[in-house]
Design an enzyme around this catalytic site. Structure first.
Site, mmCIF file in Angstrom:
data_model
loop_
_atom_site.group_PDB
_atom_site.id
_atom_site.type_symbol
_atom_site.label_atom_id
_atom_site.label_comp_id
_atom_site.label_asym_id
_atom_site.label_seq_id
_atom_site.Cartn_x
_atom_site.Cartn_y
_atom_site.Cartn_z
ATOM 1 N N HIS A 213 -11.393 -2.484 -9.672
ATOM 2 C CA HIS A 213 -10.328 -2.641 -9.180
ATOM 3 C C HIS A 213 -10.344 -3.128 -7.519
ATOM 4 C CE1 HIS A 213 -8.605 -2.834 -13.289
ATOM 5 N NE2 HIS A 213 -10.006 -3.196 -13.535
ATOM 6 N N TYR B 114 -11.397 -6.357 -4.594
ATOM 7 C CA TYR B 114 -10.561 -7.471 -3.954
ATOM 8 C C TYR B 114 -11.721 -7.472 -1.957
ATOM 9 C CZ TYR B 114 -7.603 -6.417 -7.134
ATOM 10 O OH TYR B 114 -6.932 -6.137 -8.350
ATOM 11 N N GLU C 167 2.087 -2.863 -14.303
ATOM 12 C CA GLU C 167 0.302 -3.229 -14.823
ATOM 13 C C GLU C 167 0.498 -4.349 -15.376
ATOM 14 O OE1 GLU C 167 -0.979 1.333 -16.327
ATOM 15 O OE2 GLU C 167 -3.037 -0.060 -14.936
ATOM 16 N N ASP D 7 -9.174 -4.961 -18.503
ATOM 17 C CA ASP D 7 -8.297 -3.004 -18.456
ATOM 18 C C ASP D 7 -7.283 -3.016 -17.955
ATOM 19 O OD1 ASP D 7 -11.688 -2.291 -17.984
ATOM 20 O OD2 ASP D 7 -11.537 -3.132 -15.493
HETATM 21 FE FE LIG Z 1 -4.633 -1.016 -14.387
HETATM 22 FE FE LIG Z 2 -5.994 -2.379 -11.169
#
Ligand SMILES: [Fe+2]
Ligand SMILES: [Fe+2]
Ligand code: FES
Lengths: 376, 85
Positions: free
Chosen positions: A119, A123, A205, A238
């Site tokens: 992730h 970015y 999250e 995810d």
């Molecule tokens: Fe995560």
């Molecule tokens: Fe993440």
């Protein structure tokens, strides 16, 4: 008590609690106390993707044509997500690996944190594409008051846990003189910090990402920043798995089946757990206000986004055995779900799909050349 | 053909035209929350008040006793379910 990377105690791993038992020695999966964690590992591995496989080239043109207030929304969300994944890429490892006691959970933690590093790298992939000066965007993360405010609550529970573990593993339970300061730690206190840390991770999250997800998909609903949306979908998929992993840990702990003391601790921590959820929801609403300070975007405004925060907070609270605290019972932006469905997310691990990505790239080039003089 | 009672009111036959209970509920115009539609996110969690469901794939999301995931299940017997509000 001190951590060891290969615990020489011959133990029955099936009798270890998830945390604070013997450190794991052999990474073996032929026998498992909680098979769910291996299933999560397999699922996460099946999700594998690489940012470079997603064509974001059309986003550059889209971005240039966004009005300033929408550029602000887009960039600010990316900065916030960068912060969150910076934390998530390291903290589960640093905080949880020294205290985990069963191999399938240890490996889940590592697999989980690894996916966060993807992730983070995505970015950079997105930002390099839309900006000739990506460093300015990244540099601002460490200076931006709104982001830093959030960083405090995002990291606090991790840091408290890590600090306690360090003291405990070095000196054991009791009151210790550390650099002229008196510091106290008990195993029970550590368990409490662990439980609250997991709550706070779950909030990170399961709630904190979603304001940003909603904005990304709102752009894509207008066929803007679609490369970005494709990446965000993979990230969201995810994250849905990560939050499930954390919900399992929390619920197993709260049941007391794993460690009876943990059931008491979960009860003791109830008020603070509510507070963690409510504080995060308020912060995310403030964030929505900041995003839309100079104007809303089509399909989304501050009020709708705040309702969505309430809706999703309610649902996440119920998942970990808390009662919903907000009156909102309906999802104000049901269209977001179609973006969160996992089956039509395109990943490109196989050859055929890589070629479809290449086809996509060619199409994009044709688009921009053909319509060069038109407003896209 | 198993019967499905929804929120203590509507009773509909599960005639097999929907591959899973989530789609079935959507066809009945019931608003059910969802995300992954694959059993791993837990967003679609509903209460199972009576009866049994069978899972088409093993759910990875946490499911409490008395709850089930409609996105990856079909009724095994007549069931009575409640969609959380
Ligand atoms: Fe995560
Ligand atoms: Fe993440
Ligand atoms: S929609 Fe994700 S578990 Fe059912």
């Amino acid at each position: 008590m001190a951590y060891t990377t290969f615990n020489r105690n011959i133990n029955d791993q099936l009798k270890e609690p998830m945390f604070f038992g013997n450190a794991v020695n052999v990474s073996r999966y032929d026998q498992q106390k909680y098979p769910i964690f291996e299933k999560l590992i397999e699922k996460q591995l099946s999700f594998f993707w690489r940012p470079e496989e997603i064509d974001v080239s059309k986003d550059r043109i889209d971005f240039q044509q966004l009005p300033e207030h929408e550029k602000h929304i887009f960039i600010s969300n990316l900065k916030y997500q960068t912060l969150l994944d910076s934390v998530q890429g390291r903290s589960p490892n640093v905080a949880l690996l020294p205290i985990v006691s069963i191999p399938e959970l240890e490996t889940w933690i590592e697999t989980w944190a690894f996916s966060e590093t993807i992730h983070s790298r995505s970015y950079t992939h997105i930002i390099r594409n839309i900006s000739a000066e990506p460093h300015k965007i990244f540099d601002d993360i460490m200076l931006n008051e709104r982001i830093l405010e959030r960083a405090v609550d995002v990291t606090r529970y991790y840091d408290d846990l890590i600090d306690g573990i360090n003291l405990y593993q070095r000196c054991g339970e009791g009151t210790h003189q550390i650099n002229g300061k008196s510091e106290q730690i008990t195993l029970r206190e550590l368990k409490k910090r662990l439980y609250l840390c997991l709550m706070s991770v779950n909030v990170l999250e399961a709630i904190r990402f979603y304001v940003s997800f909603a904005c990304s998909f709102a752009f894509a609903e207008r066929e803007l920043m679609e490369g970005n949306a494709k990446i965000i979908r993979l990230i969201a998929r995810d994250e849905a798995l990560h939050l499930t992993g954390t919900q399992h840990m929390l619920n197993i702990l709260a049941s007391g089946d794993d460690d009876p003391e943990m059931a008491e601790i979960a009860k003791e921590c109830e008020e603070e757990s509510y507070a963690i959820f409510m504080r995060a929801a308020e912060q995310e609403k403030d964030w929505a206000a900041y995003l839309f300070k100079d104007g809303s975007m089509i399909g989304l405004n501050k009020d709708i986004l705040c309702q969505y925060v309430e809706f999703i907070t309610n649902s996440r609270m119920q998942a970990v055995g808390l009662k919903p605290r907000f009156a909102t019972t309906q999802n104000p932006i049901p269209w977001i779900n179609t973006w969160l469905v996992s089956d039509n997310v395109q990943v490109a691990p196989q050859e055929s799909e890589i070629s479809s990505y290449l086809v996509g790239q060619i199409d994009n080039e044709v688009d921009t050349a053909d319509f060069g003089d038109f407003d896209l | 053909m198993p019967q499905v009672r929804i929120n203590g009111e509507v009773v509909v036959n599960f005639d097999g035209s929907s591959p899973n209970l989530l789609q079935f509920l959507e066809q009945q115009q019931q608003a059910v929350n969802y995300q992954c539609r694959e059993g791993f996110c837990g967003a679609c969690r509903c209460k199972l008040l009576n009866g049994q469901v069978s899972y088409l794939q093993e759910p990875l999301a946490f499911v409490r006793r008395g709850e089930f995931l409609p996105c990856c299940s079909i009724p095994k017997t007549d069931i009575e379910l409640e969609i959380p509000k």
